[in-house]
Design an enzyme around this catalytic site. Structure first.
Site, PDB file in Angstrom:
ATOM      1  N   ASP A 299      55.313  31.130  47.357  1.00 24.03           N
ATOM      2  CA  ASP A 299      55.314  30.235  46.177  1.00 24.03           C
ATOM      3  C   ASP A 299      54.299  30.372  45.216  1.00 24.03           C
ATOM      4  OD1 ASP A 299      57.729  29.209  47.773  1.00 24.03           O
ATOM      5  OD2 ASP A 299      56.402  28.062  49.050  1.00 24.03           O
TER       6      ASP A 299
ATOM      7  N   GLY B 197      62.308  32.086  47.808  1.00 25.82           N
ATOM      8  CA  GLY B 197      63.198  31.487  46.956  1.00 25.82           C
ATOM      9  C   GLY B 197      62.243  31.735  45.475  1.00 25.82           C
ATOM     10  N   HIS B 198      63.138  32.270  44.526  1.00 31.20           N
ATOM     11  CA  HIS B 198      62.367  32.544  43.238  1.00 31.20           C
ATOM     12  C   HIS B 198      63.097  31.718  42.308  1.00 31.20           C
ATOM     13  CE1 HIS B 198      61.162  36.966  44.944  1.00 31.20           C
ATOM     14  NE2 HIS B 198      60.343  36.011  45.557  1.00 31.20           N
TER      15      HIS B 198
ATOM     16  N   GLN C 215      57.559  36.340  50.581  1.00 28.14           N
ATOM     17  CA  GLN C 215      56.571  35.371  51.408  1.00 28.14           C
ATOM     18  C   GLN C 215      55.256  35.646  50.692  1.00 28.14           C
ATOM     19  OE1 GLN C 215      59.490  37.149  53.337  1.00 28.14           O
ATOM     20  NE2 GLN C 215      60.345  35.198  52.395  1.00 28.14           N
TER      21      GLN C 215
HETATM   22  P1  IMP Z   1      60.833  32.036  58.393  1.00 32.56           P
HETATM   23  O1  IMP Z   1      60.431  33.006  57.034  1.00 32.56           O
HETATM   24  O2  IMP Z   1      62.068  31.270  57.763  1.00 32.56           O
HETATM   25  O3  IMP Z   1      61.102  32.545  59.466  1.00 32.56           O
HETATM   26  O4  IMP Z   1      59.527  30.856  58.022  1.00 32.56           O
HETATM   27  C1  IMP Z   1      58.296  31.148  58.787  1.00 32.56           C
HETATM   28  C2  IMP Z   1      57.353  30.644  57.674  1.00 32.56           C
HETATM   29  O5  IMP Z   1      57.120  31.313  56.689  1.00 32.56           O
HETATM   30  C3  IMP Z   1      57.499  29.153  57.580  1.00 32.56           C
HETATM   31  O6  IMP Z   1      56.099  28.738  57.556  1.00 32.56           O
HETATM   32  C4  IMP Z   1      58.024  29.148  56.219  1.00 32.56           C
HETATM   33  O7  IMP Z   1      57.962  27.934  55.638  1.00 32.56           O
HETATM   34  C5  IMP Z   1      57.481  30.168  55.513  1.00 32.56           C
HETATM   35  N1  IMP Z   1      57.976  31.045  54.356  1.00 32.56           N
HETATM   36  C6  IMP Z   1      59.260  31.677  54.575  1.00 32.56           C
HETATM   37  N2  IMP Z   1      59.626  32.217  53.315  1.00 32.56           N
HETATM   38  C7  IMP Z   1      58.758  31.528  52.619  1.00 32.56           C
HETATM   39  C8  IMP Z   1      58.716  31.429  51.094  1.00 32.56           C
HETATM   40  O8  IMP Z   1      59.436  32.383  50.267  1.00 32.56           O
HETATM   41  N3  IMP Z   1      57.763  30.812  50.619  1.00 32.56           N
HETATM   42  C9  IMP Z   1      56.917  30.006  51.550  1.00 32.56           C
HETATM   43  N4  IMP Z   1      57.074  30.034  52.557  1.00 32.56           N
HETATM   44  C10 IMP Z   1      57.965  30.747  53.081  1.00 32.56           C
END
Ligand code: IMP
Length: 415
Positions: free
Chosen positions: A9, A36-37, A218
């Site tokens: 983010d 999420g962009h 991420q």
């Molecule tokens: P997952 O990717 O859904 O398995 O989540 C694993 C971890 O990555 C969690 O702490 C999520 O909040 C974090 N996470 C996954 N995608 C994002 C993103 O786009 N932004 C921030 N955190 C993310």
């Protein structure tokens, strides 16, 4: 190549969108609809999860082999973009990318519930279970949509096992084969038009002198190997994986831009040394609008952590940094910046601890920089410039861009 330098983010979408203006191809190489962009362009806000951000600027947009794709999300997003006048005909999805199936989402949700207090805080989009099946070599790939018989057969085999897990281990409702098979065949019919050899296409683009932009999803500290395991995502998020995830050699990457917020946020569980204690946390969240794009969850907010950022410089080989959301800090008279961690044994370090217990117990050592208390529109006030210079000096990496607001235009180029 653009990579998130913190816990996600950081505003990568905006920087990608900006640099996409001068690129021919934009690629995503890992992750899925957990990203999420948010992009604000021409007064319109676009929130996208699965399609590369470059699509907003009409660029060839590729989803590489290292990605996981939820066809339901992808097709809905393509429809939505189409209905808003965005041309999506140049989206290409690698046949080697893996499909997120409904049981992945169900298992992600059930497993988080089951972990209770020990949960990871995932986005519950099925990312981890889909990558797990990929590694176990029982995944269903995008190219399987090209043949209805193969697709059905793979769904049947997978579902026979997944339903046992869902019912007996997680005690949730199983899926019905005919319903899933019919739904996925209808997705398949639409998806076929987008399947292509993204490795070959990127190679050709580079050979003919095109500009290719890789868009990390991420971020560094969520990397499966080098992040704050187990509070990480299930793919490799660091810059080197852009080559693996797209299917090109590492020698093809010229520059790596890390995107970091001028402070830090984290969604989900896990240690976070500079998390702000007290009302300033709420203040940063409100001013910065720190709520998840995908999940709407409150983001945890902290002061800038240069120990963690130094680690990101190392892991990604950053050639420059983009410091985003500097305007949010206009709300504060003084700005603590973490320059070292104090460890359990009383020693201090500038380097990110290699062992989790050291990181979990690390206490931030702050230097306090002066705030500027004025809106950032136009040239940066001296104190804001000094804040960026401090980051640059401490990390020995140039800060090339500073973000001062949500819109595409609100970026100051320092170099
Ligand atoms: P997952 O990717 O859904 O398995 O989540 C694993 C971890 O990555 C969690 O702490 C999520 O909040 C974090 N996470 C996954 N995608 C994002 C993103 O786009 N932004 C921030 N955190 C993310």
């Amino acid at each position: 190549m653009i990579v998130g330098a913190q816990w996600g983010d950081e505003g990568k979408g905006k920087i990608v969108d900006l640099l996409a203006q001068e690129s021919d191809v934009v690629c995503r190489y890992q992750g899925g609809p957990n990203a999420g962009h948010t992009i604000i362009a021409g007064g319109e806000t676009f929130k996208i999860r699965q399609v590369p951000s470059g699509v907003i600027s009409g660029k060839t947009s590729m989803i590489g082999a290292g990605c996981v794709v939820d066809p339901e999300v992808l097709l809905a997003e393509l429809d939505e973009l189409g209905s808003r006048g965005i041309d999506t005909s140049s989206v290409v999805v690698s046949g080697n990318a893996h499909l997120i199936m409904p049981w992945h989402v169900a298992i992600d949700q059930a497993s988080e519930r089951r972990l209770g207090k020990l949960k990871i805080g995932t986005t519950r989009r099925g990312i981890g279970p889909a990558y797990a099946d990929k590694a176990s070599r029982i995944g269903i790939r995008v190219q399987d949509v090209l043949d209805p018989k193969i697709l059905r057969q793979k769904i049947e085999v997978a579902l026979a096992e997944k339903n046992i897990w869902l019912e007996r281990v997680y005690e949730v409702a199983p899926f019905e084969l005919e319903e899933i098979a019919a739904r996925y065949e209808s997705y398949a019919q639409r998806l076929r038009a987008y399947v292509g050899d993204t490795s070959l296409l990127v190679d050709r683009a580079l050979r003919t002198g095109k500009e290719v932009l890789f868009e990390g999803a991420q971020a560094t500290l969520l990397d499966l190997d080098h992040g704050t395991y187990p509070f990480v995502t299930s793919s490799s998020t660091v810059a080197a994986n852009a080559a693996t995830g797209m299917g090109i050699g590492p020698t093809r990457i010229d520059r790596v831009i890390g995107v970091a917020k001028a402070y830090v946020t984290r969604v989900g569980e896990g240690p976070f040394p500079t998390e702000i204690q007290g009302p300033d946390q709420e203040r940063v969240r409100e001013v910065g609008g720190e709520f998840g794009t995908v999940t709407g969850r409150e983001r945890r907010c902290g002061w800038l952590d240069l120990v963690a950022l130094r680690y990101a410089v190392r892991l990604n080989g950053l050639t420059s940094l983009a410091l985003t959301k500097l305007d949010v800090l206009s709300a504060f008279p003084e700005l603590p910046v973490c320059v070292r961690y104090r460890l359990r044994d009383g020693t201090e370090t500038e380097d990110f601890p290699a062992h989790q217990s050291d990181f979990h117990t690390a206490k931030p050592v702050y230097e306090t920089l002066a705030g500027w208390r004025e809106p950032l529109d136009g040239e940066l006030p001296a104190a804001a410039r000094a804040y960026a210079d401090f980051v640059e000096r401490t990390l020995d990496v140039e800060v090339s861009l500073v973000g001062t607001g949500a819109e595409r235009e609100r970026v100051v180029a320092l170099r």
